[in-house]
Each structure stands twice: as C-alpha cells, then as structure tokens.
Design an enzyme around this catalytic site. Structure first.
Site, PDB file in Angstrom:
ATOM      1  N   ASP A  73       4.959  -0.438 -11.951  1.00 18.65           N
ATOM      2  CA  ASP A  73       5.473  -1.675 -11.135  1.00 18.65           C
ATOM      3  C   ASP A  73       5.580  -2.962 -10.775  1.00 18.65           C
ATOM      4  OD1 ASP A  73       5.486  -0.827  -8.683  1.00 18.65           O
ATOM      5  OD2 ASP A  73       7.463   0.838  -8.962  1.00 18.65           O
TER       6      ASP A  73
ATOM      7  N   HIS B 121      -2.663   0.398   5.311  1.00 20.63           N
ATOM      8  CA  HIS B 121      -2.646  -0.588   4.068  1.00 20.63           C
ATOM      9  C   HIS B 121      -3.197  -2.170   5.102  1.00 20.63           C
ATOM     10  CE1 HIS B 121      -1.153  -3.251   1.116  1.00 20.63           C
ATOM     11  NE2 HIS B 121      -1.575  -2.213   0.333  1.00 20.63           N
TER      12      HIS B 121
ATOM     13  N   HIS C 135       3.916   0.993   3.367  1.00 21.31           N
ATOM     14  CA  HIS C 135       3.338  -0.335   3.396  1.00 21.31           C
ATOM     15  C   HIS C 135       4.351  -0.821   2.361  1.00 21.31           C
ATOM     16  CE1 HIS C 135       3.165   0.119  -1.294  1.00 21.31           C
ATOM     17  NE2 HIS C 135       3.119   1.198  -1.288  1.00 21.31           N
TER      18      HIS C 135
ATOM     19  N   ARG D 161       7.102  -3.827   1.447  1.00 19.89           N
ATOM     20  CA  ARG D 161       7.633  -5.524   1.258  1.00 19.89           C
ATOM     21  C   ARG D 161       8.918  -4.949   1.851  1.00 19.89           C
ATOM     22  NH1 ARG D 161       4.575 -10.041  -0.600  1.00 19.89           N
ATOM     23  NH2 ARG D 161       2.367  -9.190  -2.304  1.00 19.89           N
TER      24      ARG D 161
ATOM     25  N   GLU E  67       9.567  -4.579  -6.690  1.00 17.66           N
ATOM     26  CA  GLU E  67       9.158  -3.423  -7.931  1.00 17.66           C
ATOM     27  C   GLU E  67      10.731  -3.205  -9.016  1.00 17.66           C
ATOM     28  OE1 GLU E  67       8.812  -3.046  -4.506  1.00 17.66           O
ATOM     29  OE2 GLU E  67       6.216  -3.440  -4.829  1.00 17.66           O
TER      30      GLU E  67
ATOM     31  N   GLU F 200       4.908   5.534 -16.219  1.00 14.10           N
ATOM     32  CA  GLU F 200       5.915   5.590 -15.446  1.00 14.10           C
ATOM     33  C   GLU F 200       7.204   4.832 -15.801  1.00 14.10           C
ATOM     34  OE1 GLU F 200       5.356   4.516 -11.010  1.00 14.10           O
ATOM     35  OE2 GLU F 200       4.767   6.200 -10.948  1.00 14.10           O
TER      36      GLU F 200
HETATM   37  C1  UD1 Z   1       1.288  -3.885  -3.595  1.00 11.14           C
HETATM   38  C2  UD1 Z   1       2.574  -3.745  -4.920  1.00 11.14           C
HETATM   39  C3  UD1 Z   1       3.390  -2.819  -4.408  1.00 11.14           C
HETATM   40  C4  UD1 Z   1       2.598  -1.244  -4.386  1.00 11.14           C
HETATM   41  C5  UD1 Z   1       1.657  -1.466  -3.525  1.00 11.14           C
HETATM   42  C6  UD1 Z   1       0.563  -0.264  -3.695  1.00 11.14           C
HETATM   43  C7  UD1 Z   1       3.495  -6.085  -6.099  1.00 11.14           C
HETATM   44  C8  UD1 Z   1       4.415  -7.151  -6.254  1.00 11.14           C
HETATM   45  N1  UD1 Z   1       3.357  -4.751  -5.239  1.00 11.14           N
HETATM   46  O1  UD1 Z   1       1.401  -4.268  -3.018  1.00 11.14           O
HETATM   47  O2  UD1 Z   1       3.922  -2.337  -5.913  1.00 11.14           O
HETATM   48  O3  UD1 Z   1       3.352  -0.492  -3.831  1.00 11.14           O
HETATM   49  O4  UD1 Z   1       0.655  -2.527  -3.712  1.00 11.14           O
HETATM   50  O5  UD1 Z   1      -0.749  -0.503  -2.790  1.00 11.14           O
HETATM   51  O6  UD1 Z   1       2.707  -5.881  -6.874  1.00 11.14           O
HETATM   52  N2  UD1 Z   1      -4.906  -6.124   0.371  1.00 11.14           N
HETATM   53  C9  UD1 Z   1      -6.416  -6.367   1.581  1.00 11.14           C
HETATM   54  N3  UD1 Z   1      -7.308  -5.093   0.149  1.00 11.14           N
HETATM   55  C10 UD1 Z   1      -6.409  -4.728  -0.937  1.00 11.14           C
HETATM   56  C11 UD1 Z   1      -5.245  -5.010  -1.298  1.00 11.14           C
HETATM   57  C12 UD1 Z   1      -4.535  -5.384  -0.670  1.00 11.14           C
HETATM   58  O7  UD1 Z   1      -6.300  -6.475   1.608  1.00 11.14           O
HETATM   59  O8  UD1 Z   1      -7.624  -4.378  -1.645  1.00 11.14           O
HETATM   60  C13 UD1 Z   1      -4.400  -7.603   1.727  1.00 11.14           C
HETATM   61  C14 UD1 Z   1      -4.487  -8.690   1.183  1.00 11.14           C
HETATM   62  O9  UD1 Z   1      -4.194  -9.443   2.278  1.00 11.14           O
HETATM   63  C15 UD1 Z   1      -3.320  -8.892   0.197  1.00 11.14           C
HETATM   64  C16 UD1 Z   1      -2.026  -7.772   0.499  1.00 11.14           C
HETATM   65  O10 UD1 Z   1      -2.349  -7.076   1.020  1.00 11.14           O
HETATM   66  O11 UD1 Z   1      -3.130 -10.673  -0.238  1.00 11.14           O
HETATM   67  C17 UD1 Z   1      -1.037  -7.855  -0.018  1.00 11.14           C
HETATM   68  O12 UD1 Z   1      -1.612  -7.552  -1.375  1.00 11.14           O
HETATM   69  P1  UD1 Z   1      -0.808  -6.745  -3.119  1.00 11.14           P
HETATM   70  O13 UD1 Z   1      -1.283  -6.374  -3.795  1.00 11.14           O
HETATM   71  O14 UD1 Z   1      -0.219  -8.165  -2.825  1.00 11.14           O
HETATM   72  O15 UD1 Z   1       0.530  -6.183  -2.147  1.00 11.14           O
HETATM   73  P2  UD1 Z   1       1.203  -4.633  -1.436  1.00 11.14           P
HETATM   74  O16 UD1 Z   1       2.040  -4.763  -0.382  1.00 11.14           O
HETATM   75  O17 UD1 Z   1      -0.639  -4.217  -1.703  1.00 11.14           O
HETATM   76  N1  UDP Z   2      -3.277   6.276  -1.565  1.00 10.11           N
HETATM   77  C1  UDP Z   2      -5.058   6.616  -1.745  1.00 10.11           C
HETATM   78  N2  UDP Z   2      -5.559   6.558  -0.235  1.00 10.11           N
HETATM   79  C2  UDP Z   2      -4.845   6.158   0.966  1.00 10.11           C
HETATM   80  C3  UDP Z   2      -3.177   5.678   0.867  1.00 10.11           C
HETATM   81  C4  UDP Z   2      -3.228   6.413  -0.412  1.00 10.11           C
HETATM   82  O1  UDP Z   2      -6.107   7.230  -2.162  1.00 10.11           O
HETATM   83  O2  UDP Z   2      -5.809   5.650   1.725  1.00 10.11           O
HETATM   84  C5  UDP Z   2      -3.267   6.959  -2.637  1.00 10.11           C
HETATM   85  C6  UDP Z   2      -2.143   7.846  -2.759  1.00 10.11           C
HETATM   86  O3  UDP Z   2      -3.117   8.920  -2.835  1.00 10.11           O
HETATM   87  C7  UDP Z   2      -1.556   7.555  -3.745  1.00 10.11           C
HETATM   88  C8  UDP Z   2      -1.581   6.228  -4.133  1.00 10.11           C
HETATM   89  O4  UDP Z   2      -2.898   5.841  -3.397  1.00 10.11           O
HETATM   90  O5  UDP Z   2      -1.832   8.397  -5.244  1.00 10.11           O
HETATM   91  C9  UDP Z   2      -0.005   5.121  -3.611  1.00 10.11           C
HETATM   92  O6  UDP Z   2      -0.783   3.799  -3.408  1.00 10.11           O
HETATM   93  P1  UDP Z   2       0.283   2.858  -2.545  1.00 10.11           P
HETATM   94  O7  UDP Z   2       1.133   3.754  -1.910  1.00 10.11           O
HETATM   95  O8  UDP Z   2      -0.529   2.787  -1.979  1.00 10.11           O
HETATM   96  O9  UDP Z   2       1.277   2.768  -3.562  1.00 10.11           O
HETATM   97  P2  UDP Z   2       2.884   3.153  -3.968  1.00 10.11           P
HETATM   98  O10 UDP Z   2       2.951   4.531  -5.117  1.00 10.11           O
HETATM   99  O11 UDP Z   2       3.672   2.901  -3.114  1.00 10.11           O
HETATM  100  O12 UDP Z   2       2.443   2.237  -5.247  1.00 10.11           O
END
Ligand code: UD1
Ligand code: UDP
Length: 376
Positions: A99, A248, A216, A218, A135, A121
């Site tokens: 999602d 995160h 994490h 939003r 999502e 999923e």
């Molecule tokens: C995204 C997904 C969410 C998912 C989550 C898993 C959307 C809108 N959101 O949210 O559904 O649950 O990923 O973790 O698709 N960043 C880093 N390094 C990384 C990743 C992220 O620095 O490896 C920081 C960056 O500043 C980035 C911010 O996190 O801009 C947000 O990342 P983004 O993918 O937009 O949203 P998430 O909150 O991670």
């Molecule tokens: N995870 C990981 N390292 C971490 C935290 C989470 O590998 O430090 C893995 C976790 O095992 C799971 C996935 O990341 O499989 C979950 O991701 P996240 O919570 O970022 O996203 P969501 O599932 O809420 O979309």
C-alpha cells in the site's frame, strides 16, 4: 519454445522489499517467467539493507528518495519515473505489493498502459481512510485496478469481495512476510554472525527484560509520536526493563524520539537494523511495541506478543487470534497495557501462545503457481 511472461516487479520501501524478495526468487526459479525488478528507491538506505541480504540487484533503480519528501512530490516523481520504465520494459504484467506510494503509482502507471496488475497482500482494510494514512486509500486504488488479488487471509479476501471484486480473481495465499522470516531464520541458523549486530546491546542490557519498539506512521506525526515517546520513557523507567528502539530515519520521527529518549540509561535508540538483526531483536524481546504493519505479522510468528500503537488495524486477524492488542497512542493506555503484560504471567502466555494467523511460509510458491495458471 513459447515466450516467457515478462513480469515487472515494482517496489520502493523496506517492507515491500522484504515481502517481495521471496516472490522474486520463486519467479526466477520458474522458466515460465522473466522477472524484471524496478525499485523506485522511495526508501534508500533501508531498501538497500534488504536488497543486500536478499541478493537482489535491480534492473532499474529510480533513486527517488529525497529527505523529508512530501506525498505530492513523491507521487509525481513516481508516476513519471515508473511510466518511463514501463515504456522501456514493455512488461506483460506488473506486480506490486501492499500500500505504499510506489505500489499505488506502480498499479496506476500499469493501468494507463492497460497492463494487468498482480497485487500481493491485497484486501487489507481498516475502514478508515485516515488510519493508516495514506495507505488505506492506496490499497483501495490498487484494489480497483488489479487483475489478480493475492489476499493473505480469508478476512482480506472477504474485504475484496465485499467491494464487488470478482471472487474468481481473489486468492488466499498467506502473507509472504512469513516466507521471508523463515528464510532469514534459516540463514541466521547457518551463519549466526549475520545477526550479531546487537551483541553490545545484549551485553549492556544483560538480565533485563527487552522491549522492542518501532514507530513511523504518518498519522502519528506530531502529538501521537510525542505521546508514544513519553510512554516509552515511562516503560524504560522500570528497573527490570530495557528498550531497544531502531529509529526510522524520517526526520519527523527522529527529532521527537531523540528529544525525548536520547541518553536514557535503559533505552538504546539505534539505527534501523538489517533484516537478520531485526529478526534477532524480535527473538530477544519479551514484547514488541509498534505501529508497524509488518511487525504485527512477524512477532506472532516468533511467539512474541505485540502491542499495536494504532487506533484501528487493517490486520484484525492478530487481534482476533489473541497475538496482538490495540493500545492506540495514549501514553497512559500504552504504559498500563505494557505493565499488565509484564506483570501478569497468564495474560502474557495467552498472547505468546496464540496461533499466528498470517501464513505458513509457502505464500510465494502459491502466488507463482496461480500466476502460472493465469498465463497458461
Ligand atoms: C513509507 C510508506 C509507508 C510504509 C513505510 C515503511 C508511503 C506514503 N509511505 O513511509 O506506507 O509503511 O514507508 O517504512 O508510501 N528516509 C531515509 N532513509 C530511508 C528511508 C526513509 O532517510 O531509507 C527518510 C527520508 O527523509 C524520507 C522520509 O524518511 O523522505 C520518508 O520516507 P517515505 O518513504 O516518504 O515515507 P515513510 O514514512 O518511510
Ligand atoms: N524491520 C527491519 N529493521 C528495523 C525495523 C523493521 O528490518 O529496524 C523490518 C520488519 O522486520 C518488517 C518491516 O521492516 O518486516 C516493517 O517495516 P516498517 O515497519 O517500516 O513498515 P510497515 O510494515 O509498517 O509498512
């Protein structure tokens, strides 16, 4: 020889990569398919951690992550970037998972080219378009577009048929996260050093009861995260407890957690763990406290109770099975529920022994068999 089916597998975040690497491996092993992997890199570091352990080298990498990216800018860049890759690859099918913004735009750009979409999923619904946000709407959009819907459970399959999706297009496969977890557990058993990253923290907190925390979402930015941070502070004030919290990298999360928790003696605020080390953390933890989707599915598979910091969940199966409990983001409720679990052995055992409802570890194979039938 007949041509193979060219399937473009699109993903961009850590959880999508974890849940799709078993499917990519199963597609690669099947001569009927030619998988082409495109990562948006909506996540960068956290995605790369998974690509490395899973041994996936993407065919296309859009490298789209920007610090603190907005949903508008990310979505716009994804549409243009993924559309360009699809025009180049000319896939027979496109696969997306879950999602995220990448999954939703992957489905939409495929639809714009009239390419059938396979959704892994599928059918998770909370019934509230702001929890989880954005999502819930991303999934609904993909649900409207998808050709095949791979639902992890009967509950998610029913959510789709309740939305008038043709039941013949919906298949219950289990969640591929359990495949990934089994795979990584076997890798760690064969090569324990893969999960030795927590050794110093294990030594520092020897004799303590470990609580694993992630957060994490939003919809929790601002007040929700502050309330969660305060709950973690109060939980860690118990002398018998230690909190391990891989934070995160989103700056909206980091600044709140650093301000409230950095330097506390019973709290380790650490960088995101790679998948083997996170699986190790779940193994070490007595309880997982999280707002993550994936962790709600993995912790029960490792026999660990999960307290879910959300008002509602699109994964009600865990709550029904008794492996998970919704505690919202109110500080007092989180702390009370955590202390109940820590102090009531019977309540703890009930949650720890409940059956994992999310899959048996063979979901990827099922998905590829179903795809094989589809293209026959
Ligand atoms: C995204 C997904 C969410 C998912 C989550 C898993 C959307 C809108 N959101 O949210 O559904 O649950 O990923 O973790 O698709 N960043 C880093 N390094 C990384 C990743 C992220 O620095 O490896 C920081 C960056 O500043 C980035 C911010 O996190 O801009 C947000 O990342 P983004 O993918 O937009 O949203 P998430 O909150 O991670
Ligand atoms: N995870 C990981 N390292 C971490 C935290 C989470 O590998 O430090 C893995 C976790 O095992 C799971 C996935 O990341 O499989 C979950 O991701 P996240 O919570 O970022 O996203 P969501 O599932 O809420 O979309």
């Amino acid at each position: 020889m007949t041509a193979t089916c060219k399937i473009l597998v699109v993903f961009g975040t850590r959880p999508e990569a974890i849940k799709l690497f078993p499917v990519v491996a199963a597609l690669k092993a099947d001569p009927r398919f030619t998988p082409v992997v495109c990562v948006s890199a909506q996540h960068r570091g956290m995605l790369d951690q998974v690509l490395q352990i899973a041994g996936i080298v993407p065919d296309y990498d859009l490298d789209l992550m920007k610090p603190d990216q907005s949903l508008d800018a990310l979505t716009a860049a994804l549409l243009t970037g993924l559309g360009g890759v699809m025009d180049q690859v000319q896939p027979d099918r496109v696969m997306v998972q879950g999602d995220t913004a990448t999954a939703m735009t992957g489905a939409l750009t495929a639809y714009y080219r009239k390419v059938p979409v396979d959704h892994v999923e599928a059918g998770l619904r909370s019934g509230n378009i702001y929890h989880p946000w954005p999502e819930e709407v991303n999934r609904k959009i993909i649900g409207q577009i998808a050709s095949l819907h791979f639902a992890p459970t009967d509950v998610s399959a029913k959510a789709l048929t309740d939305e008038q999706v043709d039941p013949a297009r919906v298949h219950v496969t289990g969640n591929t996260v359990i495949d990934a977890l089994h795979w990584v557990t076997a890798r760690i058993a064969a090569e324990p050093a893969l999960a030795s990253g927590l050794a110093r923290i294990e030594a520092r907190f020897a004799g303590k009861r470990i609580i694993g925390v992630t957060s994490h979402r939003r919809e929790n930015f601002g007040g929700g995260l502050e309330s969660i941070a305060e709950a973690v502070r109060q939980i860690a004030a118990r002398p018998d407890v230690a909190v391990v919290f891989p934070v995160h990298p989103n700056p909206n999360v980091r600044k709140v957690m650093d301000a409230a928790l950095a330097g506390l003696p019973n709290v380790a605020l650490i960088e995101p763990l790679d998948y083997p080390n996170f699986a190790r953390l779940i193994g070490l933890a007595e309880v997982m406290l999280t707002d993550s989707g994936g962790v709600q599915e993995e912790a029960p598979a490792l026999g660990k109770p999960v307290l879910v910091m959300r008002e509602t969940t699109e994964r009600p199966e865990g709550v029904t099975a008794g492996t998970a409990k919704l505690v919202g983001t109110d500080t007092r409720t989180i702390v009370t529920e955590m202390f109940n679990l820590l102090d009531d052995k019977a309540a703890y055992e009930n949650m720890a022994r409940a059956h994992n409802p999310f899959g048996d570890g063979h979901s990827a194979r099922r998905i590829v068999e179903l795809l094989g039938n589809e293209i026959a």
